[in-house]
Design a protein around this motif. Structure first.
Motif, PDB file in Angstrom:
ATOM      1  N   TYR A  90     -16.443  -5.805  -4.453  1.00  0.00           N
ATOM      2  CA  TYR A  90     -16.506  -4.347  -4.606  1.00  0.00           C
ATOM      3  C   TYR A  90     -15.177  -3.865  -5.193  1.00  0.00           C
ATOM      4  CZ  TYR A  90     -20.641  -4.450  -1.542  1.00  0.00           C
ATOM      5  OH  TYR A  90     -21.873  -4.692  -0.991  1.00  0.00           O
ATOM      6  N   GLY A  91     -15.033  -4.018  -6.489  1.00  0.00           N
ATOM      7  CA  GLY A  91     -13.792  -3.627  -7.142  1.00  0.00           C
ATOM      8  C   GLY A  91     -12.731  -4.706  -7.035  1.00  0.00           C
ATOM      9  N   ARG A  92     -11.577  -4.411  -7.572  1.00  0.00           N
ATOM     10  CA  ARG A  92     -10.486  -5.380  -7.590  1.00  0.00           C
ATOM     11  C   ARG A  92      -9.851  -5.545  -6.210  1.00  0.00           C
ATOM     12  NH1 ARG A  92      -7.933  -2.423 -12.362  1.00  0.00           N
ATOM     13  NH2 ARG A  92      -8.976  -3.218 -14.236  1.00  0.00           N
ATOM     14  N   ALA A  93      -9.191  -6.682  -6.038  1.00  0.00           N
ATOM     15  CA  ALA A  93      -8.389  -6.920  -4.836  1.00  0.00           C
ATOM     16  C   ALA A  93      -7.168  -6.012  -4.857  1.00  0.00           C
ATOM     17  CB  ALA A  93      -7.953  -8.375  -4.781  1.00  0.00           C
ATOM     18  N   ILE A  94      -6.765  -5.524  -3.683  1.00  0.00           N
ATOM     19  CA  ILE A  94      -5.535  -4.745  -3.543  1.00  0.00           C
ATOM     20  C   ILE A  94      -4.436  -5.700  -3.070  1.00  0.00           C
ATOM     21  CG2 ILE A  94      -4.413  -2.810  -2.398  1.00  0.00           C
ATOM     22  CD1 ILE A  94      -7.099  -1.470  -2.118  1.00  0.00           C
ATOM     23  N   VAL A  95      -3.340  -5.745  -3.824  1.00  0.00           N
ATOM     24  CA  VAL A  95      -2.310  -6.769  -3.656  1.00  0.00           C
ATOM     25  C   VAL A  95      -1.291  -6.355  -2.592  1.00  0.00           C
ATOM     26  CG1 VAL A  95      -0.545  -8.105  -4.909  1.00  0.00           C
ATOM     27  CG2 VAL A  95      -2.675  -7.439  -6.049  1.00  0.00           C
ATOM     28  N   TRP A  96      -0.668  -7.329  -1.988  1.00  0.00           N
ATOM     29  CA  TRP A  96       0.307  -7.093  -0.917  1.00  0.00           C
ATOM     30  C   TRP A  96       1.405  -6.118  -1.345  1.00  0.00           C
ATOM     31  CZ3 TRP A  96       5.412  -8.539  -1.764  1.00  0.00           C
ATOM     32  CH2 TRP A  96       5.647  -9.448  -2.794  1.00  0.00           C
ATOM     33  N   GLN A  97       1.754  -6.094  -2.633  1.00  0.00           N
ATOM     34  CA  GLN A  97       2.826  -5.212  -3.108  1.00  0.00           C
ATOM     35  C   GLN A  97       2.399  -3.754  -3.193  1.00  0.00           C
ATOM     36  OE1 GLN A  97       2.652  -7.525  -6.624  1.00  0.00           O
ATOM     37  NE2 GLN A  97       4.745  -8.276  -6.435  1.00  0.00           N
ATOM     38  N   ASP A  98       1.111  -3.480  -3.120  1.00  0.00           N
ATOM     39  CA  ASP A  98       0.565  -2.146  -3.363  1.00  0.00           C
ATOM     40  C   ASP A  98       1.031  -1.152  -2.294  1.00  0.00           C
ATOM     41  OD1 ASP A  98      -2.124  -1.022  -5.004  1.00  0.00           O
ATOM     42  OD2 ASP A  98      -1.722  -0.012  -3.107  1.00  0.00           O
ATOM     43  N   ARG A  99       1.384   0.073  -2.731  1.00  0.00           N
ATOM     44  CA  ARG A  99       1.937   1.074  -1.814  1.00  0.00           C
ATOM     45  C   ARG A  99       1.025   2.288  -1.643  1.00  0.00           C
ATOM     46  NH1 ARG A  99       5.514  -1.163   1.187  1.00  0.00           N
ATOM     47  NH2 ARG A  99       6.421   0.858   1.635  1.00  0.00           N
ATOM     48  N   ARG A 100      -0.229   2.205  -2.049  1.00  0.00           N
ATOM     49  CA  ARG A 100      -1.087   3.393  -2.042  1.00  0.00           C
ATOM     50  C   ARG A 100      -1.382   3.934  -0.649  1.00  0.00           C
ATOM     51  NH1 ARG A 100      -6.360   1.033  -4.866  1.00  0.00           N
ATOM     52  NH2 ARG A 100      -4.717  -0.232  -5.806  1.00  0.00           N
ATOM     53  N   THR A 101      -1.215   3.130   0.382  1.00  0.00           N
ATOM     54  CA  THR A 101      -1.528   3.609   1.732  1.00  0.00           C
ATOM     55  C   THR A 101      -0.285   4.022   2.510  1.00  0.00           C
ATOM     56  OG1 THR A 101      -1.485   1.375   2.703  1.00  0.00           O
ATOM     57  CG2 THR A 101      -3.588   2.151   1.815  1.00  0.00           C
ATOM     58  N   ALA A 102       0.824   4.248   1.814  1.00  0.00           N
ATOM     59  CA  ALA A 102       2.064   4.634   2.501  1.00  0.00           C
ATOM     60  C   ALA A 102       1.879   5.925   3.299  1.00  0.00           C
ATOM     61  CB  ALA A 102       3.195   4.789   1.495  1.00  0.00           C
ATOM     62  N   HIS A 103       1.174   6.903   2.717  1.00  0.00           N
ATOM     63  CA  HIS A 103       0.976   8.175   3.409  1.00  0.00           C
ATOM     64  C   HIS A 103       0.157   7.975   4.684  1.00  0.00           C
ATOM     65  CE1 HIS A 103       0.585  12.444   4.058  1.00  0.00           C
ATOM     66  NE2 HIS A 103      -0.736  12.368   4.020  1.00  0.00           N
ATOM     67  N   ARG A 104      -0.854   7.113   4.613  1.00  0.00           N
ATOM     68  CA  ARG A 104      -1.674   6.843   5.807  1.00  0.00           C
ATOM     69  C   ARG A 104      -0.833   6.190   6.902  1.00  0.00           C
ATOM     70  NH1 ARG A 104      -4.628   8.196   9.698  1.00  0.00           N
ATOM     71  NH2 ARG A 104      -6.159   6.676  10.454  1.00  0.00           N
ATOM     72  N   CYS A 105       0.066   5.284   6.517  1.00  0.00           N
ATOM     73  CA  CYS A 105       0.939   4.659   7.504  1.00  0.00           C
ATOM     74  C   CYS A 105       1.869   5.687   8.144  1.00  0.00           C
ATOM     75  CB  CYS A 105       1.750   3.545   6.854  1.00  0.00           C
ATOM     76  SG  CYS A 105       0.764   2.113   6.365  1.00  0.00           S
ATOM     77  N   ASP A 106       2.373   6.626   7.341  1.00  0.00           N
ATOM     78  CA  ASP A 106       3.211   7.700   7.881  1.00  0.00           C
ATOM     79  C   ASP A 106       2.434   8.546   8.886  1.00  0.00           C
ATOM     80  OD1 ASP A 106       5.300   6.859   6.300  1.00  0.00           O
ATOM     81  OD2 ASP A 106       4.967   8.354   4.735  1.00  0.00           O
ATOM     82  N   GLU A 107       1.171   8.841   8.560  1.00  0.00           N
ATOM     83  CA  GLU A 107       0.334   9.626   9.473  1.00  0.00           C
ATOM     84  C   GLU A 107       0.127   8.893  10.797  1.00  0.00           C
ATOM     85  OE1 GLU A 107      -2.571  12.037   6.324  1.00  0.00           O
ATOM     86  OE2 GLU A 107      -3.256  10.165   7.240  1.00  0.00           O
ATOM     87  N   LEU A 108      -0.122   7.597  10.720  1.00  0.00           N
ATOM     88  CA  LEU A 108      -0.343   6.814  11.938  1.00  0.00           C
ATOM     89  C   LEU A 108       0.912   6.766  12.804  1.00  0.00           C
ATOM     90  CD1 LEU A 108      -2.381   3.906  10.329  1.00  0.00           C
ATOM     91  CD2 LEU A 108      -3.253   5.513  12.040  1.00  0.00           C
TER      92      LEU A 108
END
Length: 488
Positions: A90-108
């Motif tokens: 289901y789409g491309r793999a998201i790589v370990w270097q990827d930072r797109r979820t930084a905001h979600r981590c801040d929220e958590l």
């Protein structure tokens, strides 16, 4: 044994022999995708194609009858979602270097969930790890959450394909990097899965790092009938490949950055400030070792900076001889905080700093300061690990490009006060995967035999008194203090 090393930029399949037969290897790169700033993606099917091609190449060269088993090591934390019926991602793999979820981590973290994550997983809330990547895929890719959904890291994707879809499994070292696994029970944690919105039914079975997982099928496209018997994430594989099988043994890889792992034995230590706690491996008999891990952002990258940024050297190979041309740095200290400092400081606001320059400072002094900064950073990590775990350091085994410098290895030994050992075989990640698989299949009868199979190239013994080494390190720490909080 054949090790499949599925790295971040390419796949290498490599034959590992139990005698002095020259190694056989095959390598194929795959495409890096950067759809938005901070996003990094891979095509999982392209990775699988590279595995098939390199595996066939090596098997054809060594002969099918001579292959005892396959071991897998992989880029950790990279995630794939696919349909177990069709095999389509289901789409491309998201790589370990990827930072797109930084905001979600801040929220958590703002919501007070950091302590739970630290206690259960040994990790921190960071987009580096897999859990928030899975959650992002489910939220943004219109993926049906049903019995056919598979969510896994690269090892799970490869195992599933190698076995023709018959085995859906990940090993415990990779599971321990997802932010979804309780590293003490080594099982998926329902509280964490609920917190991140990841269905446990879509996650693979967690298996030992060494032990037969499945067998390649004639439908997978790869050579059939080969046992898949060893799996570990790349840094844990390197720890095993360095035969760090006894608590207190540690390895460091001097790459672009550095990863230091210390074997702390069979008891999982409590969360340690500035360090990650991870599963080192689980063997077929259930024996599990844990490791403390420290991530250093810049070591070899500083040599690239000397070459490409400053023009002080023309080739990286000049670094060692130029640094050795002066007896010391002349009081110069270099802190390579180009993008902040990693373990044990975790200061994103630190910036690169050079102190102690005088009119007599020459390019050789700065080059030596860069080399010595690698050793100082490793000492900072090791000191923090030893203090936190109470596990004294036995020795340090090193690999990676910069480890060819005798000057660095000797200075590292002087700073740590223990022996530094450099192996003949520098491909320790692939070697670890082969060792894990071979141990499961009886090629090596015990971990002691793994230790015997490890071959020393050079050994460096501390040759200065601790007072002098500690004095140099104290001045280094003063330089680190000057680099910190610069941006804030």
């Amino acid at each position: 044994m054949i090790a499949i090393d599925a790295g971040t930029t390419g796949v290498r399949s490599r034959a590992v022999f139990t005698d002095d037969t020259p190694t056989v290897a095959s390598y194929r790169e795959f495409t890096q995708h950067f759809p938005e700033p901070g996003w990094v993606e891979h095509d999982a099917e392209e990775i699988w194609t590279a595995v098939v091609a390199t595996l066939h190449d090596v098997v054809d060269q060594v002969g099918r009858a001579n292959v005892a088993a396959i071991g897998i090591t992989n880029q950790r934390e990279t995630v794939v979602a696919w349909n177990r019926r069709t095999g389509q991602p289901y789409g491309r793999a998201i790589v370990w270097q990827d930072r797109r979820t930084a905001h979600r981590c801040d929220e958590l973290e703002a919501a007070g969930h950091l302590d739970l994550v630290r206690e259960r997983t040994g990790l921190v809330l960071d987009p580096y790890f897999s859990g928030t990547k899975f959650a992002w895929m489910l939220e943004h890719r219109d993926i049906p959450v049903d019995d056919e959904l598979a969510l896994g890291t690269i090892d799970a994707w490869l195992i599933w394909n190698l076995t023709g879809g018959e085995v859906f499994a990940t090993d415990v070292t990779n599971a321990s990097r997802t932010m979804l696994c309780d590293i003490r029970s080594r099982t998926w944690d329902p509280d964490l899965c609920d917190l991140l919105g990841v269905p446990m039914t879509a996650l693979p079975d967690i298996v030992a790092s060494s032990g037969r997982i499945g067998v390649t099928t004639d439908t997978c496209g790869a050579p059939s009938g080969l046992p898949v018997s060893g799996v570990a994430g790349d840094q844990q594989a390197a720890l095993f490949g360095q035969a760090c099988i006894v608590p207190g043994m540690a390895k460091n890889t001097y790459g672009t950055g550095s990863f230091v792992l210390l074997n702390v034995g069979e008891t999982c230590p409590p969360p340690t400030e500035g360090m990650l706690t991870t599963v080192a491996w689980t063997l077929a008999d259930g024996t599990t070792h844990y490791a403390l891990e420290g991530a250093i952002f810049v070591t070899g990258a500083a040599i690239q900076w000397l070459r490409d940024g400053l023009g002080i050297i023309d080739d990286a190979a000049e670094t060692g001889p130029l640094a050795a041309s002066v007896p010391d740095t002349g009081g110069v200290y270099f802190v390579p905080a180009f993008a902040g400092l990693g373990s044990p400081y975790w200061d994103p606001y630190a910036r690169g700093t050079v102190v102690g320059i005088t009119r007599g400072t020459a390019r050789a002094h700065l080059t030596r300061a860069v080399v010595e900064s690698m050793a100082y950073q490793v000492r900072d990590v090791v000191d923090a690990m030893v203090a936190a775990s109470g596990t004294p350091l036995v020795d340090l085994r090193v690999d990676g490009g910069a480890s060819v410098m005798d000057l660095l290895c000797q200075f590292q030994a002087d700073q740590l006060g223990v022996t530094v050992q450099r192996p003949v075989d520098q491909e320790t990640t692939a070697l670890g995967a082969a060792f894990l698989a071979g141990l499961a299949e009886g090629v090596w009868p015990s971990t002691d035999a793994i230790g015997d199979a490890w071959t020393l190239d050079a050994q460096f013994t501390p040759n200065v008194d601790r007072t002098n080494a500690d004095s140099l390190h104290t001045r280094w720490l003063r330089a680190v203090d000057r680099s910190r909080d610069w941006e804030s």
